[in-house]
Design a protein around this motif. Structure first.
Motif, PDB file in Angstrom:
ATOM      1  N   LEU A 174       0.838  -1.200   0.000  1.00 37.99           N
ATOM      2  CA  LEU A 174       0.000   0.000   0.000  1.00 37.99           C
ATOM      3  C   LEU A 174       0.876   1.254   0.000  1.00 37.99           C
ATOM      4  O   LEU A 174       0.597   2.222  -0.722  1.00 37.99           O
ATOM      5  CB  LEU A 174      -0.923  -0.015   1.219  1.00 37.99           C
ATOM      6  CG  LEU A 174      -1.766   1.243   1.461  1.00 37.99           C
ATOM      7  CD1 LEU A 174      -2.679   1.529   0.269  1.00 37.99           C
ATOM      8  CD2 LEU A 174      -2.602   1.064   2.740  1.00 37.99           C
ATOM      9  N   PHE A 175       1.928   1.227   0.788  1.00 35.13           N
ATOM     10  CA  PHE A 175       2.831   2.377   0.838  1.00 35.13           C
ATOM     11  C   PHE A 175       3.499   2.605  -0.516  1.00 35.13           C
ATOM     12  O   PHE A 175       3.602   3.746  -0.977  1.00 35.13           O
ATOM     13  CB  PHE A 175       3.896   2.161   1.911  1.00 35.13           C
ATOM     14  CG  PHE A 175       4.844   3.324   2.074  1.00 35.13           C
ATOM     15  CD1 PHE A 175       4.465   4.447   2.795  1.00 35.13           C
ATOM     16  CD2 PHE A 175       6.097   3.313   1.492  1.00 35.13           C
ATOM     17  CE1 PHE A 175       5.328   5.531   2.942  1.00 35.13           C
ATOM     18  CE2 PHE A 175       6.962   4.383   1.642  1.00 35.13           C
ATOM     19  CZ  PHE A 175       6.574   5.495   2.368  1.00 35.13           C
ATOM     20  N   VAL A 209       3.433   5.910  -2.851  1.00 40.86           N
ATOM     21  CA  VAL A 209       4.612   6.592  -3.407  1.00 40.86           C
ATOM     22  C   VAL A 209       4.412   6.835  -4.904  1.00 40.86           C
ATOM     23  O   VAL A 209       4.691   7.927  -5.419  1.00 40.86           O
ATOM     24  CB  VAL A 209       5.892   5.762  -3.165  1.00 40.86           C
ATOM     25  CG1 VAL A 209       7.074   6.360  -3.938  1.00 40.86           C
ATOM     26  CG2 VAL A 209       6.218   5.710  -1.679  1.00 40.86           C
ATOM     27  N   ASP A 210       3.914   5.813  -5.608  1.00 42.17           N
ATOM     28  CA  ASP A 210       3.655   5.966  -7.039  1.00 42.17           C
ATOM     29  C   ASP A 210       2.589   7.026  -7.295  1.00 42.17           C
ATOM     30  O   ASP A 210       2.710   7.822  -8.231  1.00 42.17           O
ATOM     31  CB  ASP A 210       3.218   4.632  -7.643  1.00 42.17           C
ATOM     32  CG  ASP A 210       4.355   3.630  -7.761  1.00 42.17           C
ATOM     33  OD1 ASP A 210       5.522   4.062  -7.760  1.00 42.17           O
ATOM     34  OD2 ASP A 210       4.081   2.413  -7.836  1.00 42.17           O
ATOM     35  N   ARG A 211       1.537   7.029  -6.477  1.00 41.00           N
ATOM     36  CA  ARG A 211       0.468   8.015  -6.651  1.00 41.00           C
ATOM     37  C   ARG A 211       1.018   9.430  -6.467  1.00 41.00           C
ATOM     38  O   ARG A 211       0.689  10.337  -7.229  1.00 41.00           O
ATOM     39  CB  ARG A 211      -0.647   7.744  -5.641  1.00 41.00           C
ATOM     40  CG  ARG A 211      -1.688   8.861  -5.503  1.00 41.00           C
ATOM     41  CD  ARG A 211      -2.466   9.074  -6.806  1.00 41.00           C
ATOM     42  NE  ARG A 211      -3.242   7.912  -7.133  1.00 41.00           N
ATOM     43  CZ  ARG A 211      -4.450   7.647  -6.599  1.00 41.00           C
ATOM     44  NH1 ARG A 211      -4.990   8.482  -5.730  1.00 41.00           N
ATOM     45  NH2 ARG A 211      -5.097   6.566  -6.963  1.00 41.00           N
ATOM     46  N   TYR A 212       1.861   9.619  -5.458  1.00 40.99           N
ATOM     47  CA  TYR A 212       2.462  10.934  -5.223  1.00 40.99           C
ATOM     48  C   TYR A 212       3.310  11.345  -6.425  1.00 40.99           C
ATOM     49  O   TYR A 212       3.251  12.491  -6.883  1.00 40.99           O
ATOM     50  CB  TYR A 212       3.310  10.907  -3.954  1.00 40.99           C
ATOM     51  CG  TYR A 212       3.958  12.235  -3.618  1.00 40.99           C
ATOM     52  CD1 TYR A 212       3.279  13.201  -2.890  1.00 40.99           C
ATOM     53  CD2 TYR A 212       5.260  12.525  -4.033  1.00 40.99           C
ATOM     54  CE1 TYR A 212       3.865  14.425  -2.578  1.00 40.99           C
ATOM     55  CE2 TYR A 212       5.861  13.746  -3.731  1.00 40.99           C
ATOM     56  CZ  TYR A 212       5.158  14.687  -3.007  1.00 40.99           C
ATOM     57  OH  TYR A 212       5.740  15.892  -2.713  1.00 40.99           O
ATOM     58  N   ALA A 213       4.101  10.402  -6.943  1.00 41.06           N
ATOM     59  CA  ALA A 213       4.982  10.699  -8.073  1.00 41.06           C
ATOM     60  C   ALA A 213       4.187  11.080  -9.311  1.00 41.06           C
ATOM     61  O   ALA A 213       4.606  11.948 -10.091  1.00 41.06           O
ATOM     62  CB  ALA A 213       5.876   9.495  -8.368  1.00 41.06           C
ATOM     63  N   GLU A 214       3.035  10.453  -9.500  1.00 35.49           N
ATOM     64  CA  GLU A 214       2.220  10.687 -10.689  1.00 35.49           C
ATOM     65  C   GLU A 214       1.389  11.962 -10.595  1.00 35.49           C
ATOM     66  O   GLU A 214       0.917  12.471 -11.621  1.00 35.49           O
ATOM     67  CB  GLU A 214       1.284   9.495 -10.911  1.00 35.49           C
ATOM     68  CG  GLU A 214       2.005   8.207 -11.273  1.00 35.49           C
ATOM     69  CD  GLU A 214       1.134   6.980 -11.067  1.00 35.49           C
ATOM     70  OE1 GLU A 214      -0.066   7.159 -10.724  1.00 35.49           O
ATOM     71  OE2 GLU A 214       1.628   5.857 -11.243  1.00 35.49           O
ATOM     72  N   THR A 215       1.218  12.484  -9.392  1.00 31.80           N
ATOM     73  CA  THR A 215       0.360  13.651  -9.199  1.00 31.80           C
ATOM     74  C   THR A 215       1.181  14.847  -8.715  1.00 31.80           C
ATOM     75  O   THR A 215       1.679  15.630  -9.521  1.00 31.80           O
ATOM     76  CB  THR A 215      -0.777  13.322  -8.208  1.00 31.80           C
ATOM     77  OG1 THR A 215      -0.210  12.797  -6.979  1.00 31.80           O
ATOM     78  CG2 THR A 215      -1.708  12.270  -8.797  1.00 31.80           C
ATOM     79  N   HIS A 216       1.340  14.976  -7.421  1.00 28.85           N
ATOM     80  CA  HIS A 216       2.061  16.110  -6.850  1.00 28.85           C
ATOM     81  C   HIS A 216       3.503  16.184  -7.356  1.00 28.85           C
ATOM     82  O   HIS A 216       3.993  17.274  -7.700  1.00 28.85           O
ATOM     83  CB  HIS A 216       2.062  16.016  -5.320  1.00 28.85           C
ATOM     84  CG  HIS A 216       0.699  15.949  -4.720  1.00 28.85           C
ATOM     85  ND1 HIS A 216      -0.144  17.031  -4.660  1.00 28.85           N
ATOM     86  CD2 HIS A 216       0.018  14.914  -4.165  1.00 28.85           C
ATOM     87  CE1 HIS A 216      -1.281  16.676  -4.084  1.00 28.85           C
ATOM     88  NE2 HIS A 216      -1.201  15.402  -3.775  1.00 28.85           N
ATOM     89  N   GLY A 238       8.210  11.031   4.298  1.00 32.70           N
ATOM     90  CA  GLY A 238       7.204   9.979   4.374  1.00 32.70           C
ATOM     91  C   GLY A 238       7.676   8.653   4.924  1.00 32.70           C
ATOM     92  O   GLY A 238       7.041   7.632   4.699  1.00 32.70           O
ATOM     93  N   SER A 239       8.805   8.614   5.651  1.00 30.38           N
ATOM     94  CA  SER A 239       9.303   7.329   6.135  1.00 30.38           C
ATOM     95  C   SER A 239       9.069   7.150   7.630  1.00 30.38           C
ATOM     96  O   SER A 239       8.171   6.437   8.049  1.00 30.38           O
ATOM     97  CB  SER A 239      10.787   7.171   5.789  1.00 30.38           C
ATOM     98  OG  SER A 239      11.528   8.272   6.282  1.00 30.38           O
ATOM     99  N   SER A 240       9.880   7.787   8.464  1.00 35.97           N
ATOM    100  CA  SER A 240       9.811   7.601   9.922  1.00 35.97           C
ATOM    101  C   SER A 240       9.847   6.119  10.272  1.00 35.97           C
ATOM    102  O   SER A 240       8.991   5.599  10.980  1.00 35.97           O
ATOM    103  CB  SER A 240       8.538   8.247  10.495  1.00 35.97           C
ATOM    104  OG  SER A 240       8.501   9.616  10.212  1.00 35.97           O
ATOM    105  N   CYS A 241      10.856   5.432   9.746  1.00 35.54           N
ATOM    106  CA  CYS A 241      10.908   3.981   9.860  1.00 35.54           C
ATOM    107  C   CYS A 241      11.800   3.502  10.992  1.00 35.54           C
ATOM    108  O   CYS A 241      12.894   4.021  11.179  1.00 35.54           O
ATOM    109  CB  CYS A 241      11.439   3.366   8.560  1.00 35.54           C
ATOM    110  SG  CYS A 241      10.281   3.460   7.210  1.00 35.54           S
ATOM    111  N   ASP A 287      15.010   3.049   1.966  1.00 35.60           N
ATOM    112  CA  ASP A 287      15.811   2.822   0.770  1.00 35.60           C
ATOM    113  C   ASP A 287      15.019   3.185  -0.488  1.00 35.60           C
ATOM    114  O   ASP A 287      15.560   3.769  -1.436  1.00 35.60           O
ATOM    115  CB  ASP A 287      16.259   1.361   0.691  1.00 35.60           C
ATOM    116  CG  ASP A 287      17.315   1.017   1.725  1.00 35.60           C
ATOM    117  OD1 ASP A 287      17.967   1.943   2.244  1.00 35.60           O
ATOM    118  OD2 ASP A 287      17.483  -0.187   2.020  1.00 35.60           O
ATOM    119  N   THR A 288      13.738   2.837  -0.490  1.00 41.00           N
ATOM    120  CA  THR A 288      12.874   3.152  -1.626  1.00 41.00           C
ATOM    121  C   THR A 288      12.741   4.655  -1.805  1.00 41.00           C
ATOM    122  O   THR A 288      12.875   5.181  -2.914  1.00 41.00           O
ATOM    123  CB  THR A 288      11.476   2.530  -1.425  1.00 41.00           C
ATOM    124  OG1 THR A 288      11.596   1.109  -1.385  1.00 41.00           O
ATOM    125  CG2 THR A 288      10.533   2.932  -2.555  1.00 41.00           C
TER     126      THR A 288
END
Length: 215
Positions: free
Chosen positions: A66-67, A71-78, A121-124, A133-134
């Motif tokens: 889902l994450f 990430v892909d959705r963010y890249a394709e839009t904002h 968007g990480s806070s891992c 890493d992604t």
């Protein structure tokens, strides 16, 4: 790339629940963007997406998957809108200036979480470092796009020969990282735009442009 909306049947007892997968993904993106991967629980996701946990797993596979879709959705839009100036026909300086101005607008926009999703968007925890890493790879791709724009400016004579394209791209990428963190701390758009304008003072000027100014 445009994603078609899908109505998905959620798993569970009784009658399957229908939900808009596209809308649910948008809610997940907002949550990950605001709190990061590690701090976003399945319970928080299902509440924001208005679905059950079985429905989430049936539609997206896992929190990790889902994450990645977020990430892909963010890249394709904002993200696509933010970095569009680098593909324009103007000068490299105009492109970078527009990029920083767009960052000031996006990072402080009402209705979105503050800052840049790829930068915050990480806070891992240590056991999910692969998520970071992604994001690191995505950020590197954007820095390389910025570097390519600067290299075109060098090739066209807009920037002096010998300009360190990689170093200059890293500088402006670092400025954007700082702008993202400033926005997360509540810095308003006007102040972010002023920061961007100050950063542009570091833009190298070709010798012929310097000579023209002296005339």
């Amino acid at each position: 790339m445009t994603t078609m909306k899908k109505s998905v049947s959620g798993a569970g007892r009784g009658r399957p629940r229908q939900f808009d997968r596209d809308e649910a993904l948008g809610q997940a993106l907002s949550l990950f963007w605001r709190y990061g991967y590690g701090s976003t629980s399945i319970a928080a996701l299902t509440e924001a997406m208005a679905i059950t946990a079985p429905s989430l797993y049936a539609a997206f596979g896992s929190k990790e998957q889902l994450f990645y879709e977020a990430v892909d959705r963010y890249a394709e839009t904002h993200g696509a809108l933010l970095y569009r100036p680098l593909q324009g026909a103007g000068s490299a300086r105009e492109a970078v200036q527009a990029l920083l101005g767009g960052a000031a607008a996006l990072f402080s926009a009402k209705g979105n979480p503050a800052g840049c999703f790829l930068m915050t968007g990480s806070s891992c925890p240590a056991d999910c470092a692969y998520i970071e890493d992604t994001l690191r790879q995505r950020r590197k791709e954007k820095e390389l796009a910025l570097q390519a724009c600067i290299q075109q400016g060098i090739a066209s004579g807009e920037l002096p020969d010998g300009t360190d394209a990689a170093g200059l791209a890293r500088f402006f990428n670092t400025v954007m990282l700082g702008m993202s963190m400033q926005a997360r701390d509540g810095t308003p758009r006007a102040a972010l735009e002023a920061l961007a304008a100050t950063a542009m003072l570091a833009w190298p000027v070709a010798q012929q442009a310097k000579a023209a100014r002296k005339r």
